[in-house]
Design a protein around this motif. Structure first.
Motif, PDB file in Angstrom:
ATOM      1  N   GLN A  36       0.830  -1.203   0.000  1.00  0.00           N
ATOM      2  CA  GLN A  36       0.000   0.000   0.000  1.00  0.00           C
ATOM      3  C   GLN A  36       0.863   1.252   0.000  1.00  0.00           C
ATOM      4  N   THR A  37       2.103   1.123   0.480  1.00  0.00           N
ATOM      5  CA  THR A  37       3.038   2.247   0.469  1.00  0.00           C
ATOM      6  C   THR A  37       3.753   2.365  -0.873  1.00  0.00           C
ATOM      7  N   LEU A  38       4.141   1.224  -1.431  1.00  0.00           N
ATOM      8  CA  LEU A  38       4.949   1.233  -2.652  1.00  0.00           C
ATOM      9  C   LEU A  38       4.129   1.354  -3.918  1.00  0.00           C
ATOM     10  N   PHE A  39       2.865   0.981  -3.902  1.00  0.00           N
ATOM     11  CA  PHE A  39       2.061   0.988  -5.130  1.00  0.00           C
ATOM     12  C   PHE A  39       0.790   1.782  -4.907  1.00  0.00           C
ATOM     13  N   PRO A  40       0.578   2.875  -5.588  1.00  0.00           N
ATOM     14  CA  PRO A  40       1.580   3.447  -6.488  1.00  0.00           C
ATOM     15  C   PRO A  40       2.628   4.239  -5.707  1.00  0.00           C
ATOM     16  N   ASP A  41       3.859   4.133  -6.167  1.00  0.00           N
ATOM     17  CA  ASP A  41       4.983   4.858  -5.571  1.00  0.00           C
ATOM     18  C   ASP A  41       5.498   5.841  -6.610  1.00  0.00           C
ATOM     19  N   LYS A  42       5.416   7.119  -6.328  1.00  0.00           N
ATOM     20  CA  LYS A  42       5.715   8.140  -7.330  1.00  0.00           C
ATOM     21  C   LYS A  42       7.078   8.764  -7.108  1.00  0.00           C
ATOM     22  N   MET A  43       7.814   8.889  -8.173  1.00  0.00           N
ATOM     23  CA  MET A  43       9.086   9.629  -8.178  1.00  0.00           C
ATOM     24  C   MET A  43       8.908  10.755  -9.189  1.00  0.00           C
ATOM     25  N   GLY A  44       8.237  11.824  -8.758  1.00  0.00           N
ATOM     26  CA  GLY A  44       7.822  12.850  -9.707  1.00  0.00           C
ATOM     27  C   GLY A  44       6.478  12.470 -10.321  1.00  0.00           C
ATOM     28  N   LYS A  45       6.065  13.178 -11.327  1.00  0.00           N
ATOM     29  CA  LYS A  45       4.801  12.872 -11.981  1.00  0.00           C
ATOM     30  C   LYS A  45       4.982  11.772 -13.004  1.00  0.00           C
ATOM     31  N   GLU A  46       3.926  11.015 -13.221  1.00  0.00           N
ATOM     32  CA  GLU A  46       3.979   9.912 -14.168  1.00  0.00           C
ATOM     33  C   GLU A  46       3.196  10.272 -15.438  1.00  0.00           C
ATOM     34  N   LYS A  47       3.652   9.737 -16.538  1.00  0.00           N
ATOM     35  CA  LYS A  47       2.928   9.893 -17.795  1.00  0.00           C
ATOM     36  C   LYS A  47       2.548   8.523 -18.319  1.00  0.00           C
ATOM     37  N   GLU A  48       1.301   8.415 -18.769  1.00  0.00           N
ATOM     38  CA  GLU A  48       0.798   7.125 -19.197  1.00  0.00           C
ATOM     39  C   GLU A  48       1.102   6.833 -20.669  1.00  0.00           C
ATOM     40  N   GLU A  49       1.211   7.907 -21.496  1.00  0.00           N
ATOM     41  CA  GLU A  49       1.407   7.658 -22.924  1.00  0.00           C
ATOM     42  C   GLU A  49       2.795   7.097 -23.189  1.00  0.00           C
ATOM     43  N   ASN A  50       2.957   6.544 -24.382  1.00  0.00           N
ATOM     44  CA  ASN A  50       4.251   5.989 -24.766  1.00  0.00           C
ATOM     45  C   ASN A  50       5.299   7.094 -24.842  1.00  0.00           C
ATOM     46  N   VAL A  51       6.478   6.771 -24.335  1.00  0.00           N
ATOM     47  CA  VAL A  51       7.563   7.746 -24.296  1.00  0.00           C
ATOM     48  C   VAL A  51       8.730   7.191 -25.103  1.00  0.00           C
ATOM     49  N   ASN A  52       9.235   7.987 -26.021  1.00  0.00           N
ATOM     50  CA  ASN A  52      10.408   7.606 -26.807  1.00  0.00           C
ATOM     51  C   ASN A  52      11.641   8.113 -26.061  1.00  0.00           C
ATOM     52  N   ALA A  53      12.123   7.278 -25.115  1.00  0.00           N
ATOM     53  CA  ALA A  53      13.242   7.697 -24.270  1.00  0.00           C
ATOM     54  C   ALA A  53      14.508   7.911 -25.089  1.00  0.00           C
ATOM     55  N   THR A  54      14.700   7.087 -26.116  1.00  0.00           N
ATOM     56  CA  THR A  54      15.907   7.225 -26.947  1.00  0.00           C
ATOM     57  C   THR A  54      15.943   8.581 -27.646  1.00  0.00           C
ATOM     58  N   LYS A  55      14.797   9.020 -28.143  1.00  0.00           N
ATOM     59  CA  LYS A  55      14.720  10.312 -28.825  1.00  0.00           C
ATOM     60  C   LYS A  55      14.982  11.453 -27.856  1.00  0.00           C
ATOM     61  N   ILE A  56      14.450  11.303 -26.617  1.00  0.00           N
ATOM     62  CA  ILE A  56      14.620  12.373 -25.627  1.00  0.00           C
ATOM     63  C   ILE A  56      16.075  12.477 -25.182  1.00  0.00           C
ATOM     64  N   THR A  57      16.696  11.327 -24.922  1.00  0.00           N
ATOM     65  CA  THR A  57      18.074  11.352 -24.415  1.00  0.00           C
ATOM     66  C   THR A  57      19.094  11.684 -25.500  1.00  0.00           C
ATOM     67  N   SER A  58      18.700  11.513 -26.752  1.00  0.00           N
ATOM     68  CA  SER A  58      19.653  11.765 -27.844  1.00  0.00           C
ATOM     69  C   SER A  58      19.990  13.241 -28.012  1.00  0.00           C
ATOM     70  N   VAL A  59      19.180  14.118 -27.452  1.00  0.00           N
ATOM     71  CA  VAL A  59      19.433  15.551 -27.611  1.00  0.00           C
ATOM     72  C   VAL A  59      20.513  16.049 -26.649  1.00  0.00           C
ATOM     73  N   TYR A  60      20.902  15.207 -25.706  1.00  0.00           N
ATOM     74  CA  TYR A  60      21.924  15.617 -24.748  1.00  0.00           C
ATOM     75  C   TYR A  60      23.310  15.308 -25.304  1.00  0.00           C
ATOM     76  N   SER A  61      24.219  16.229 -25.123  1.00  0.00           N
ATOM     77  CA  SER A  61      25.560  16.088 -25.688  1.00  0.00           C
ATOM     78  C   SER A  61      26.504  15.269 -24.816  1.00  0.00           C
ATOM     79  N   LYS A  62      26.221  15.167 -23.527  1.00  0.00           N
ATOM     80  CA  LYS A  62      27.088  14.444 -22.607  1.00  0.00           C
ATOM     81  C   LYS A  62      26.404  13.158 -22.150  1.00  0.00           C
ATOM     82  N   VAL A  63      27.117  12.047 -22.286  1.00  0.00           N
ATOM     83  CA  VAL A  63      26.643  10.745 -21.787  1.00  0.00           C
ATOM     84  C   VAL A  63      27.675  10.256 -20.781  1.00  0.00           C
TER      85      VAL A  63
END
Length: 412
Positions: A164-191
């Protein structure tokens, strides 16, 4: 704390006796000591009895821990050590012994001084009476604490509070739609790869602080481990995506949000708590124990947990800040993973145990009825098929197998 309290009480009550003189008339003469020999005898008797009973309490506790370790598994010893009653009883007996020694040393009976701390001695007698009551409560608690049903029920109650504590457990706000993480992270110059500074189990992640750090630096972090995972020094535990260089102190601040220890804990690791229940069931199904009733009790309690999770909202692996910018890509626990942790090993150890195999099928039918998402239903059906295959392979009695097949038709 109890020992320190007894020292202050001894000093304070002796000081009070030095300034307060209670006349030994009427009913008080039956309770207050007026002889130094009687005072020494009473305190010596109480202190000797207390240290003797303390040794017995320690012995009984060790016996209970030994039984618990052999019957339920060594990982449950920590549960018994943290029982507050056991700590209070041990502290009370040792503290009473120490209190009597200090008061005994304060008694003076010579040519120049005659000091008998009557109030302090009366308190020692009351403490002895209280300790007798505590001993009875302690024996009762120990007797019921090593019963299998009580242990299973306690773990189940803890898991219920944990989920009941862990679910749901939020680390910031959540988004339900599909997220293209590769596209988002590709804009950063430092890895920047982040490697573990030491070996051990990941015990805790401070999600809020981690989110705040990423938001302030406009960066994204991708985590490859979740609490409960084992880390090896030098292994890559995360990747940091940023547009600016990070100083060593800033990188260290990120590592400060991870707690790594030598053992697993249940703070953020639901699987650890479930594995405790599974271990009890596995030991109960071992040939040396052969206790299917305890295993069935574990299955019943795990069923209740899975029914709750079947309707719970699992957090997304993509965590967004207040500006709806992706900041954390987490390694999350999903329904199928928890289901595997709960029933895989029990099924594997239940080979040939008719009652347990049938109860497993009944449990999966119950969970399936509480499941709404199609992906969860598929996971439950996978386990139902494995249980049915196990029954067909190991059940020798035709009627037992027929009962299992009849139940399986409700879900398969």
């Amino acid at each position: 704390m109890i020992i320190m309290l007894s020292i202050f009480l001894a000093v304070g009550l002796v000081y009070l006796d030095n300034y307060v003189d209670i006349p030994q008339e009427g009913w008080t003469r039956f309770f207050l000591v007026n002889s130094s020999d009687s005072a020494r005898s009473i305190l010596s008797t109480i202190s000797g009895a207390m240290i003797g009973v303390a040794g017995t309490v320690f012995s009984v506790t060790l016996v209970a821990l030994t039984l618990a370790s052999s019957q339920f598994g060594p990982r449950l010893i920590k549960k018994f050590m943290y029982v507050r009653l056991n700590q209070v009883v041990l502290g009370s007996y040792i503290s009473t012994y120490l209190y009597c020694l200090l008061v005994l040393n304060a008694i003076k009976d010579n040519d120049t001084t005659n000091f008998i701390p009557s109030i302090s001695i009366l308190f020692a007698i009351l403490a002895a009476i209280l300790n007798i009551i505590l001993l009875i409560i302690f024996i009762h608690q120990i007797a019921i604490s090593i019963q299998a049903d009580k242990v299973v029920a306690d773990i189940s109650e803890f898991i219920s509070k944990q989920i009941q504590t862990l679910f749901p457990d939020k680390m910031g706000k959540e988004k339900e739609e599909n997220v293209n993480a590769t596209k988002i992270t590709s804009v950063y110059s430092k890895v920047i790869p982040l490697k573990s500074l030491k070996s051990g189990y990941l015990q805790y992640i401070d999600g809020e602080s981690l989110m705040e750090i990423m938001a302030n630096k406009s960066a994204v972090i991708e985590l490859y481990f979740r609490p409960g995972g084992h880390l090896v020094e030098g292994v890559e535990i995360a990747t940091l995506y940023a547009n600016s260089d990070w100083k060593e102190g800033e990188i260290k601040e990120i590592f400060d949000q991870f707690v790594i220890g030598n053992t697993k804990t249940s703070y953020q690791d639901l699987e650890f708590s479930i594995h405790q229940m599974v271990e009890i069931a596995a030991r109960a199904l071992s040939p040396g124990v052969n206790d299917p009733f305890t295993a069935i009790a574990c299955i019943d309690n795990l069923t209740a947990t899975m029914c709750y999770l079947a309707q719970a909202k699992f957090p997304s692996k993509y965590r967004f800040d207040k500006d709806n910018s992706l900041r954390v890509i987490a390694d999350i626990l999903d329904f199928e993973g928890v289901l595997d942790a709960a029933f895989n090993q029990i099924r594997q150890f239940s080979e040939g145990s008719t009652a347990v195999i049938i109860r497993l099928m009944e449990a999966l039918i119950t969970i399936h009825g509480q499941t709404n998402l199609e992906i969860h239903k598929i996971a439950v059906l996978k386990h139902a098929k494995m249980v049915l295959n196990l029954g067909k392979r190991t059940l020798q009695e035709e009627n037992d197998l027929h009962d299992l097949i009849d139940r399986s038709k409700k879900i398969l």
